[in-house]
Write a protein that holds these residues in place. Structure first.
Motif, short mmCIF file in Angstrom:
data_model
loop_
_atom_site.label_atom_id
_atom_site.label_comp_id
_atom_site.label_asym_id
_atom_site.label_seq_id
_atom_site.Cartn_x
_atom_site.Cartn_y
_atom_site.Cartn_z
N ARG A 70 29.91 34.70 1.49
CA ARG A 70 29.00 35.45 0.62
C ARG A 70 29.28 35.18 -0.85
N ALA A 71 30.55 34.96 -1.20
CA ALA A 71 30.90 34.66 -2.59
C ALA A 71 30.48 33.24 -2.97
N ALA A 72 30.66 32.30 -2.02
CA ALA A 72 30.38 30.89 -2.31
C ALA A 72 28.89 30.58 -2.30
N THR A 73 28.15 31.22 -1.39
CA THR A 73 26.70 30.97 -1.26
C THR A 73 25.97 32.31 -1.16
N PRO A 74 25.85 33.02 -2.27
CA PRO A 74 25.29 34.38 -2.22
C PRO A 74 23.85 34.46 -1.74
N ASP A 75 23.10 33.34 -1.80
CA ASP A 75 21.71 33.36 -1.34
C ASP A 75 21.57 33.16 0.17
N ALA A 76 22.66 32.81 0.84
CA ALA A 76 22.61 32.53 2.28
C ALA A 76 22.85 33.80 3.09
N THR A 77 22.26 33.82 4.28
CA THR A 77 22.54 34.86 5.26
C THR A 77 23.68 34.39 6.15
N ALA A 136 26.56 46.48 8.29
CA ALA A 136 26.04 47.78 7.85
C ALA A 136 26.16 47.94 6.34
N SER A 137 27.10 47.23 5.73
CA SER A 137 27.32 47.36 4.29
C SER A 137 26.71 46.21 3.49
N ASP A 138 26.12 45.21 4.18
CA ASP A 138 25.57 44.04 3.50
C ASP A 138 24.37 43.54 4.30
N THR A 139 23.19 43.64 3.73
CA THR A 139 21.98 43.26 4.46
C THR A 139 21.88 41.75 4.69
N SER A 140 22.72 40.96 4.05
CA SER A 140 22.71 39.52 4.26
C SER A 140 23.68 39.08 5.36
N VAL A 141 24.28 40.05 6.03
CA VAL A 141 25.16 39.77 7.17
C VAL A 141 24.50 40.33 8.42
N GLN A 167 36.12 25.27 4.73
CA GLN A 167 36.18 26.05 3.50
C GLN A 167 34.78 26.34 2.96
N PRO A 168 34.39 27.62 2.88
CA PRO A 168 33.07 27.94 2.34
C PRO A 168 32.87 27.43 0.92
N GLU A 169 33.95 27.29 0.18
CA GLU A 169 33.86 26.82 -1.20
C GLU A 169 33.41 25.37 -1.29
N GLN A 170 33.43 24.65 -0.17
CA GLN A 170 32.95 23.27 -0.15
C GLN A 170 31.55 23.14 0.44
N LEU A 171 30.96 24.26 0.84
CA LEU A 171 29.65 24.22 1.49
C LEU A 171 28.58 23.63 0.56
N HIS A 172 28.73 23.83 -0.74
CA HIS A 172 27.72 23.31 -1.66
C HIS A 172 27.56 21.80 -1.52
#
Length: 250
Positions: free
Chosen positions: A24-31, A52-57, A97-102
């Protein structure tokens, strides 16, 4: 593009909140879609709390453990039904690593149908692996590349991006592998369908928490399946090569 990151889980309570928060931090626009196989350690319940606490999850609960392939197929179908444009495969243990997803998403934006996060191209690598693990992974990819005619350096890796159209063309109903050879099966079908497959370098990091699901039995099963696919597909591969060969007759 509307993107969903699919994370299959089985007994990953130690990792699920950590990996979801990093995505969520690395790609905030993704579900994020957690696909849980009824983990007895409560992974699914914790994922529900995150959703329940994040509609993108989102969370997809399955009845039980049926293998990585079955979990991904259900996740892919959910994503296609929900109208996502592309789908990301990612392990729950932090090895991807999510930080490399870009890097993968940029290759997808540039027109690739399938993007493979590759450990074995220039700029890629692994951390905290013994020499025999490196040899086994490289050898497995080399064997699948030779046996199936898949022109990739990393055939077994599981950090990938598929466009929705690529998944439709691959036809999930014909990809029947349940275990880790599902990754080989998917990329083989992508190549056979003539999809544009691109590798980008990633650094794979061995998990720090929880236990690996990889065993020698899984490796042997994959090798046997690849051998079987190579034998049964040989006639059609030879026909394709003959059609592609330049004619010597004017």
């Amino acid at each position: 593009m509307k993107t969903v990151v699919i994370i299959p889980t089985y007994n990953e309570r130690e990792n699920v909140q950590w990996i979801v928060s990093r995505v969520r931090a690395a790609t905030p626009d993704a579900t994020v879609l957690v696909v849980d196989d009824n983990s007895p350690d409560g992974t699914g319940a914790l994922a529900d709390e995150l959703a329940a606490s994040d509609t993108s999850v989102r969370v997809l609960h399955r009845a039980g453990k049926e293998g990585l392939g079955a979990a991904y197929r259900d996740g892919f179908r959910w994503a296609l039904t929900a109208g996502f444009d592309r789908v990301v495969e990612m392990d729950a243990d932090g090895s991807h690593q999510p930080e490399q997803l870009h890097r993968l998403l940029e290759a997808s934006d540039a027109g690739a149908d399938v993007v493979v996060g590759s450990r074995w191209v220039a700029g890629g690598g692994v951390e905290n692996w013994a020499a025999h693990r490196r040899l086994l992974s490289r050898g497995g990819s080399a064997y699948a590349r030779f046996a199936l005619g898949v022109p990739l350096r990393d055939v077994t890796g599981g950090y990938r991006v598929f466009t929705a159209e690529a998944l439709r063309r691959i036809r999930l109903d014909v990809v029947q592998s349940q275990g880790y050879c599902f990754q080989i099966d998917m990329i083989w079908h992508a190549v056979v369908e003539g999809l544009r497959v691109v590798e980008v370098p990633i650094t794979f990091v061995e998990r720090e928490r929880g236990s690996s699901k990889m065993t020698m039995d899984i490796v042997l099963e994959a090798m046997l399946r690849v051998t079987g696919w190579a034998v049964t597909s040989l006639p059609s591969r030879l026909r394709r090569r003959r059609r592609a060969a330049p004619s010597l007759v004017e």
